[in-house]
Design a protein around this motif. Sequence first.
Motif, mmCIF file in Angstrom:
data_model
loop_
_atom_site.group_PDB
_atom_site.id
_atom_site.type_symbol
_atom_site.label_atom_id
_atom_site.label_comp_id
_atom_site.label_asym_id
_atom_site.label_seq_id
_atom_site.Cartn_x
_atom_site.Cartn_y
_atom_site.Cartn_z
ATOM 1 N N ARG A 14 0.817 -1.209 0.000
ATOM 2 C CA ARG A 14 0.000 0.000 0.000
ATOM 3 C C ARG A 14 0.850 1.258 0.000
ATOM 4 N N GLY A 15 1.881 1.290 0.871
ATOM 5 C CA GLY A 15 2.736 2.462 0.902
ATOM 6 C C GLY A 15 3.547 2.614 -0.366
ATOM 7 N N ALA A 16 4.020 1.495 -0.918
ATOM 8 C CA ALA A 16 4.854 1.546 -2.106
ATOM 9 C C ALA A 16 4.077 2.036 -3.318
ATOM 10 N N ASP A 17 2.755 1.803 -3.339
ATOM 11 C CA ASP A 17 1.965 2.195 -4.489
ATOM 12 C C ASP A 17 1.927 3.700 -4.684
ATOM 13 N N ARG A 18 2.297 4.457 -3.678
ATOM 14 C CA ARG A 18 2.300 5.908 -3.815
ATOM 15 C C ARG A 18 3.542 6.398 -4.559
ATOM 16 N N GLY A 19 4.470 5.512 -4.837
ATOM 17 C CA GLY A 19 5.647 5.910 -5.600
ATOM 18 C C GLY A 19 6.534 6.892 -4.867
ATOM 19 N N GLU A 20 6.724 6.710 -3.560
ATOM 20 C CA GLU A 20 7.490 7.660 -2.774
ATOM 21 C C GLU A 20 8.963 7.671 -3.192
ATOM 22 N N ARG A 21 9.465 8.868 -3.378
ATOM 23 C CA ARG A 21 10.889 9.026 -3.684
ATOM 24 C C ARG A 21 11.377 10.272 -2.955
ATOM 25 N N PHE A 22 12.211 10.062 -1.960
ATOM 26 C CA PHE A 22 12.692 11.142 -1.110
ATOM 27 C C PHE A 22 13.987 11.736 -1.657
ATOM 28 N N VAL A 23 14.186 13.006 -1.394
ATOM 29 C CA VAL A 23 15.492 13.616 -1.608
ATOM 30 C C VAL A 23 16.275 13.445 -0.312
ATOM 31 N N ALA A 24 17.280 12.577 -0.339
ATOM 32 C CA ALA A 24 18.062 12.312 0.862
ATOM 33 C C ALA A 24 19.065 13.419 1.139
ATOM 34 N N LEU A 25 19.699 13.928 0.079
ATOM 35 C CA LEU A 25 20.743 14.926 0.268
ATOM 36 C C LEU A 25 20.959 15.703 -1.011
ATOM 37 N N ASP A 26 21.097 17.015 -0.869
ATOM 38 C CA ASP A 26 21.425 17.908 -1.984
ATOM 39 C C ASP A 26 22.929 18.184 -1.910
ATOM 40 N N ILE A 27 23.683 17.630 -2.853
ATOM 41 C CA ILE A 27 25.152 17.747 -2.835
ATOM 42 C C ILE A 27 25.574 18.863 -3.776
ATOM 43 N N ARG A 28 26.331 19.809 -3.253
ATOM 44 C CA ARG A 28 26.766 20.954 -4.042
ATOM 45 C C ARG A 28 28.294 21.036 -4.007
ATOM 46 N N PRO A 29 28.963 20.673 -5.096
ATOM 47 C CA PRO A 29 30.426 20.756 -5.117
ATOM 48 C C PRO A 29 30.898 22.201 -5.003
ATOM 49 N N GLY A 30 31.928 22.424 -4.180
ATOM 50 C CA GLY A 30 32.512 23.753 -4.069
ATOM 51 C C GLY A 30 33.428 24.052 -5.243
ATOM 52 N N GLU A 31 33.768 25.306 -5.402
ATOM 53 C CA GLU A 31 34.639 25.690 -6.515
ATOM 54 C C GLU A 31 36.051 25.170 -6.323
ATOM 55 N N ALA A 32 36.558 25.251 -5.109
ATOM 56 C CA ALA A 32 37.905 24.732 -4.805
ATOM 57 C C ALA A 32 37.743 23.359 -4.159
ATOM 58 N N ARG A 33 38.135 22.319 -4.895
ATOM 59 C CA ARG A 33 37.930 20.963 -4.396
ATOM 60 C C ARG A 33 39.240 20.179 -4.426
ATOM 61 N N ARG A 34 39.387 19.296 -3.462
ATOM 62 C CA ARG A 34 40.553 18.414 -3.436
ATOM 63 C C ARG A 34 40.484 17.449 -4.617
ATOM 64 N N ARG A 35 41.595 17.245 -5.285
ATOM 65 C CA ARG A 35 41.659 16.336 -6.441
ATOM 66 C C ARG A 35 42.044 14.937 -5.988
ATOM 67 N N TRP A 36 41.520 13.944 -6.711
ATOM 68 C CA TRP A 36 41.841 12.558 -6.431
ATOM 69 C C TRP A 36 42.234 11.847 -7.712
#
Length: 481
Positions: free
Chosen positions: A311-333
């Motif tokens: 029943r709950g799944a039929d609503r098609g729930e999709r949450f936004v867990a986290l909004d990730i925003r890369p910074g301009e100065a980032r460590r390289r890997w």
Amino acid sequence: MIVAGVTLPGLFDESRTAVSGGTGDRKPLNIPPLLPGVQAGGARQFSLRLQKGVSEFIERRTTPTIGINSAYLGPTLEMHAGERVRMSVVNALDEPATLHWHGFNLPAAADGGPHQPIAPGETWSPSFEIRERGAMFWYHSHMHRRAGPQVYDGLAGAIYVRDRESERLALPGEYGVDDVPLILQDRSFGSAGELIYSPSMMNRMMGVTGDTLLVNGGIGRTFDAGSDRLRLRLLNGSNARFYRLSFSDGRSFHLIGTDGGLLAAALRTDHVILAPAERAQIIVDLQDGLAVKLLAADARRTMMRGGMMARGADRGERFVALDIRPGEARRRWGPLPRRLVDLAPPDASKAVRKRRFVLDMPMGMMRGGGFTINGRSMDMQRIDEAVTVGTDEIWEIENASMMAHPFHVHNVQFRVLDRDGRPASAEELGLKDVVVVRPRERVRILVRFEEYTDRDLPYMYHCHILEHEDAGMMGQFTVTS
């Protein structure tokens, strides 16, 4: 979305293809404080307090909660393989509670299961050696018939175990900077901001789910990434909901670890599915500098037999867990290591015994009956199995019910052998302490209890949908010599 008069962000509504409740005023992700303990008397000592609190999940509304050293949830405990830890757990609540060290190989008296209740005002002081590989584990209430409501109200936290083999790898490892724990929990709130935990018959059957996603105890949070490569340690801390985790732009990422440690090699994928209590470590590449959202879709429908009772799944729930925003100065890997850790394939030929566990939800429960394993509900006075220490066994778990169950075994990291005779998939080849068994499916796991014995005190095996555990889908075993 609107729930009981409260506007809550964090749910992705596919019918509108936009994030509902979004105001543009995003808050930074809560990072649980890292608690390294104190070295004293030859052990790393941790002081923990189970306590009441008041949290503000929703602006200008207060929520009564419980937590560990805080109002809600607990600190991330940092431990090291090979050392001894000693806990001091004070219960400042007005009801008995326990703390279970989920995923650890340890003496039965230190397990924190239902046989180790801490009465109000009392202190529990277990001690054990860290025998696990580097990974994320967790700790949570395991109070008999009260695990569901106590975890729902906040009694849980993450544990980082570090070891030399994994720490030497060129992987992100700075806590809270490029190595970030994410504890996913769905909750429901009333109009005054209070948590709603309903013990209805439907919730007993399906497990309690909520309509709002909390990540580390916050709703609709943003993380500013200062690294091109971000390591997320994901814990499904929900009572019952299964999540399918992916990114909003469909980008792929690398799965590097499961419940008990790193995989032998990174696995490229575009999603992972986590059942309650399962963990995963992933590496997401942010070199393109583009903002991206981590989405947590309800995966219960795919876990049901023919979609029954979803029943709950039929609503098609999709949450936004986290909004990730890369910074301009980032460590390289540089590139990911080709090999991560040495992990030999499981050898079923070493098994000296086979055991069978049938999980069922008898129709009688509709009239007040319980959940069962091998036809019996949990009895604190009954030992169901006795295992010989230092021997390999094959445990076959069969699901005779119409919904999936995450099966957890205390005191061991096991290996998944096969599903209905088909070899385990690549993402299940690591060390596990929870395995999902789908409706009418049979899963075989290889277990070995290496160390501790106790003729009297048992460990648990159970479904980790907490309402199922509380309703009796749990058994007990001892490890003897």
